[in-house]
Design a protein around this motif. Structure first.
Motif, PDB file in Angstrom:
ATOM      1  N   SER B 149       0.014 -11.853   8.770  1.00 49.29           N
ATOM      2  CA  SER B 149      -1.091 -12.657   9.299  1.00 49.29           C
ATOM      3  C   SER B 149      -2.304 -11.787   9.595  1.00 49.29           C
ATOM      4  O   SER B 149      -2.225 -10.561   9.668  1.00 49.29           O
ATOM      5  N   GLU B 343      -4.155 -21.177  10.014  1.00 46.25           N
ATOM      6  CA  GLU B 343      -4.333 -20.136   9.015  1.00 46.25           C
ATOM      7  C   GLU B 343      -3.487 -20.461   7.790  1.00 46.25           C
ATOM      8  O   GLU B 343      -2.321 -20.837   7.915  1.00 46.25           O
ATOM      9  N   LYS B 345      -1.139 -20.190   4.808  1.00 47.56           N
ATOM     10  CA  LYS B 345      -0.018 -19.282   4.551  1.00 47.56           C
ATOM     11  C   LYS B 345      -0.186 -18.633   3.191  1.00 47.56           C
ATOM     12  O   LYS B 345      -0.774 -19.211   2.289  1.00 47.56           O
TER      13      LYS B 345
END
Lengths: 243, 346
Positions: B149, B343, B345
């Protein structure tokens, strides 16, 4: 006809959950093969694993070479190409740039011929070549995804649900084009929920249920099979709007 | 305040702003392609500037040895990653890039370094050294984390910044350094005096912006980098190696950082930790540009430069505070304008 893609005894798992179990599949040169099955049967998982997006256990070879050590980019260079379910276009770039990037791995002179071929196959893309990919209609995006894949002059094109979410008239157009690919020397591995249309253009078919192949054979035999007709073709008439 | 002072401050602000623009563009570029918020950008500035300054005094900077050490580690990682299938051609390439290139660079630096080395040679050496460090930094710290991430990448980025800053203290010492000017020419228009150095700053900034625009708009590699930024899976499916895109992004960022450093080291004294603050101002410009827009970032950088110049005139104690406060209204506006997005992936 020699075998192009061959996978044998393949398992694919998400963590501990096996989504695909002991599956074997062959695609020969110049052949259209389809995998039909209900939602969640593991069709997309299998395609993603063959492409290298997901790890795969078992034997897999392409064009005579073992695929175990190859990552996605090497498989693309070897002539294997996937048009994924979500298309994965470069939405903020225009149609022409999307197509040009499809030919990223091949020589410039070959790419020019690819442009001609793709524009002949999809005249609509030529009209829209300066438009951003994200602003195209669903059908045009599917054409662009297929066009981008064909730009790399693949030996085997894997299509994941090309009819998903498209109007029936566009679906017919897309399937007609898939049929034309064989004439251009491209083999096709087609995953579809629209079993009727898929069985019509395919040479051979595999039926997938809960991660396993339960049936395989020539597409006409599969279409005539009572169980398939009941579970997949009969459904088609009621279920079409639900897709 | 009279017009002359205002013009002086504006000139100062635009000169600094041009540097921040370069750094901001590099940050946007790296974030778009790799999702890394490049905190060590400031260290590229320091390393470029101080390597150049040390070369100008005839010494070999420690950064040249660091490049060799990082290259060895990078090659080790390449070997480890490919241990299952060692193919000769990729391995030869990895050896050439990770071992031969920095070793040759170190040898060249030792051979050429001296008090009489021409400025152009010193600049080229400093740029190549920092470019190598940028390239290996990506291979060592970020490529193994490429799938994680943004937050993980940010923390790795902070770690790199601290490590590189510490190494900077080892290489350059706690004393500040200044480098020789690129040219001693000067030009006077009205009350303003343009030094050759500030003209070089404007010229190079404009050249870089045009160069980046041409690269991203018209070359296949530039388009591939954009494609990686737009859709990583899509890029891999057409055969674009996202690791290669990341390497190119870091290479460009480190070269841009080093050029910025070489441009400012004749104007101000730089210390081993000065780069961080300069990089942060580029970062503010990049944030105002939303980490996506190159033109907005360039304009915001000029604004940051001018605000800095005026606040150092009126309230020099609060100079940094005023500049960094700029980011608050922008963040508030942006959070109001854009809905929270999960966010994506990888």
């Amino acid at each position: 006809m020699s075998t192009l893609l061959s996978v044998a005894d393949v398992h694919v798992a998400y963590g501990k959950v096996e989504a695909v179990r002991a599956v074997s599949l062959d695609v020969a040169e110049n052949e259209i093969v389809t995998i039909i099955g209900a939602n969640g049967a593991g069709k997309t998982t299998l395609l993603n694993a063959i492409m290298g997006i997901l790890p795969l256990k078992g034997r897999a070879s392409f064009a005579g070479g073992d695929m175990a050590a190859l990552d996605i980019e090497d498989r693309v260079a070897a002539g294997l190409c996937l048009v994924p379910e979500h298309r994965e276009l470069f939405s903020t770039m225009n149609v022409e740039d999307n197509l040009q990037l499809g030919a990223f791995r091949i020589a410039k002179a070959v790419a020019l011929r690819s442009f001609e071929r793709v524009y002949t196959l999809f005249p609509r893309l030529k009209e829209r070549r300066k438009q951003l990919a994200g602003t195209l209609s669903g059908g045009e995006q599917q054409m662009l995804a297929m066009g981008r894949a064909l730009m790399g002059a693949p030996k085997l094109l894997m299509l994941d649900e090309p009819s998903l979410g498209l109007a029936p008239i566009i679906v017919a157009d897309i399937f007609r084009t898939i049929g034309e690919l064989r004439a251009a020397g491209v083999s096709v591995l087609l995953v579809e929920q629209n079993a009727q249309a898929a069985l019509k253009i395919a040479d051979r078919a595999y039926v997938m249920e809960l991660g396993e192949f339960i049936l395989n054979g020539p597409a006409s035999d599969i279409a005539a099979n009572k169980r398939v007709a009941a579970s997949y073709l009969g459904f088609q008439h009621e279920g079409e709007s639900a897709i | 305040m009279n017009t002359t002072i205002m013009l002086f401050l504006l000139q100062d602000g635009i000169t600094n702003g041009a540097i921040y623009a370069l750094l901001g563009l590099a940050l946007v570029l790296v974030f778009a392609v790799t999702r890394v918020i490049l905190i060590p950008q400031g260290e590229f500035v320091t390393y470029g500037a101080l390597s150049y300054a040390m070369l100008a005094t005839g010494q070999v900077p420690g950064t040249a040895r660091l490049a060799v050490a990082m290259g060895v580690v990078a090659f080790g990682l390449d070997l480890f990653a490919a241990r299952k299938a060692l193919r000769p051609w990729p391995m030869a390439r990895a050896f050439a890039v990770n071992i031969v290139f920095p070793a040759a660079l170190l040898a060249l630096t030792y051979a050429l370094a001296g008090p009489k080395t021409p400025i152009a040679v010193n600049i080229a050496l400093a740029l190549l050294i920092v470019a190598a460090i940028g390239l290996f930094l990506y291979r060592i710290a970020f490529q193994p984390l490429a799938h994680t991430s943004v937050l993980v990448l940010l923390i790795a980025s902070v770690g790199c910044h601290l490590a590189l800053q510490g190494l900077g203290l080892v290489f350059f010492g706690a004393e500040g350094l200044r480098g020789p000017a690129l040219s001693s020419a000067a030009l006077t228009i009205g009350p303003l005096r343009f030094t050759g150095q500030s003209l070089a700053v404007y010229g190079l900034t404009i050249a870089f912006i045009i160069g980046l625009w041409l690269f991203f708009g018209f070359t296949l590699m530039g388009k591939a980098l954009r494609a990686t930024a737009v859709n990583r899976l899509g890029a891999r499916l057409v055969g674009i190696r996202t690791t290669l895109s990341g390497q190119i992004a870091f290479l460009l960022a480190s070269v841009i950082g080093a050029i910025s450093g070489i441009l400012i080291v004749p104007i101000t004294t730089l210390y081993y930790d000065t780069g961080f603050l300069i990089g942060l101002k580029g970062f503010i410009a990049a944030i105002i540009g939303g980490l996506v827009s190159y033109p907005l970032t360039a304009v915001a950088a000029l604004l940051v430069g001018c605000v800095e110049a005026f606040s150092s005139f009126y309230a020099s104690n609060f100079k940094e505070v005023i500049v960094f406060t700029l980011i608050l209204p922008v963040l508030v506006l942006r959070s109001l304008a854009a809905p929270a997005v999960e966010e994506e992936k990888d």
